[in-house]
Design an enzyme around this catalytic site. Sequence first.
Site, PDB file in Angstrom:
ATOM      1  N   LYS A 193       0.756  -0.997   0.371  1.00 56.47           N
ATOM      2  CA  LYS A 193       0.103   0.228   0.214  1.00 56.47           C
ATOM      3  C   LYS A 193       0.878   1.150   0.007  1.00 56.47           C
ATOM      4  CE  LYS A 193      -2.307  -0.638   3.805  1.00 56.47           C
ATOM      5  NZ  LYS A 193      -1.492  -2.116   3.914  1.00 56.47           N
ATOM      6  N   ARG A 211      11.813  -6.832   6.229  1.00 59.05           N
ATOM      7  CA  ARG A 211      11.855  -5.667   5.304  1.00 59.05           C
ATOM      8  C   ARG A 211      12.397  -4.771   6.298  1.00 59.05           C
ATOM      9  NH1 ARG A 211       5.296  -3.048   4.551  1.00 59.05           N
ATOM     10  NH2 ARG A 211       4.917  -3.049   7.545  1.00 59.05           N
TER      11      ARG A 211
HETATM   12  P1  AMP Z   1       0.300   1.336   8.426  1.00 65.90           P
HETATM   13  O1  AMP Z   1       1.338   1.430   9.158  1.00 65.90           O
HETATM   14  O2  AMP Z   1      -1.129   1.299   7.830  1.00 65.90           O
HETATM   15  O3  AMP Z   1       0.702  -0.856   8.307  1.00 65.90           O
HETATM   16  O4  AMP Z   1      -0.522   0.849  10.116  1.00 65.90           O
HETATM   17  C1  AMP Z   1       0.461   0.698  11.528  1.00 65.90           C
HETATM   18  C2  AMP Z   1      -0.635   0.146  12.335  1.00 65.90           C
HETATM   19  O5  AMP Z   1      -1.398   1.547  12.630  1.00 65.90           O
HETATM   20  C3  AMP Z   1      -1.626  -0.549  12.444  1.00 65.90           C
HETATM   21  O6  AMP Z   1      -1.300  -1.892  13.254  1.00 65.90           O
HETATM   22  C4  AMP Z   1      -2.555  -0.080  13.616  1.00 65.90           C
HETATM   23  O7  AMP Z   1      -1.773  -0.382  15.041  1.00 65.90           O
HETATM   24  C5  AMP Z   1      -2.239   1.456  12.901  1.00 65.90           C
HETATM   25  N1  AMP Z   1      -3.047   1.754  12.755  1.00 65.90           N
HETATM   26  C6  AMP Z   1      -2.603   2.443  11.364  1.00 65.90           C
HETATM   27  N2  AMP Z   1      -4.104   2.928  10.775  1.00 65.90           N
HETATM   28  C7  AMP Z   1      -4.716   3.002  11.382  1.00 65.90           C
HETATM   29  C8  AMP Z   1      -6.624   3.031  11.116  1.00 65.90           C
HETATM   30  N3  AMP Z   1      -7.275   3.675  10.354  1.00 65.90           N
HETATM   31  N4  AMP Z   1      -7.356   2.819  12.260  1.00 65.90           N
HETATM   32  C9  AMP Z   1      -6.844   2.061  13.339  1.00 65.90           C
HETATM   33  N5  AMP Z   1      -5.393   1.700  13.689  1.00 65.90           N
HETATM   34  C10 AMP Z   1      -4.538   2.527  12.002  1.00 65.90           C
END
Ligand code: AMP
Length: 208
Positions: free
Chosen positions: A8, A122
């Site tokens: 993403k 990674r």
């Molecule tokens: P990501 O970098 O998108 O993989 O997000 C890392 C972590 O941030 C996730 O595993 C959640 O703990 C938190 N997080 C990111 N976006 C959200 C969201 N929209 N809702 C809830 N937690 C989020």
Amino acid sequence: MGAPGVGKGTQARAISLKYGIPTISTGDMLRSAMESQTPIGCEAKKFVERGDLVPDHVIIGVVEERLTCQDAVGGFLLDGFPRTLAQAEALDMLLRDKGLALDAAVAIEVPDQVIVDRLGGRLTCGSCGMVYGADSGLNEGDSCGNCGEPLAIRSDDTPDAIRHRLAVYRKSTEPLVDYYRGKGILKIIDGDRSRDAVAASIEAALSG
Ligand code: AMP
């Protein structure tokens, strides 16, 4: 949309550059809040490190505030938000209030085993968000090729947290695929291909 590790963030960067719009990554915003130890960062830390979702009211507030920034006036790309039905409904209301609507919801799909292989090893730049696969030949502490800051393994890229994040994705976020299918804006992309091939498919889906 997509499970952790589907690409993403990498694809979002390319789309942002092509369309000249900011990527609003809730994950990046939370990591930066955690690093700066802001109240939201301190509240989010335990959820993020376990691989759990941060409570809806916290993340919706973060996005609501970010959407008021000047750079989002001409459009924006959301990366990692919404992740629950409540977030999707809150986003619809936020956009409706602004007289806006989503043009597309892109779901990138990759088999679970490929995801687990990709996430193990990674490296991520905590400064610009650039991600390097296990095959990059780089090590923790090496400089990011984009901004020069040191690379690190994300604190939630441990095997336990990865498994948990995948389960959370299937339970809480995957239902949104049907939500956006119902709205007629869903684009499904096969993410188990090269970065460029995936980018070309997304570009075609967005301009089609
Ligand atoms: P990501 O970098 O998108 O993989 O997000 C890392 C972590 O941030 C996730 O595993 C959640 O703990 C938190 N997080 C990111 N976006 C959200 C969201 N929209 N809702 C809830 N937690 C989020």
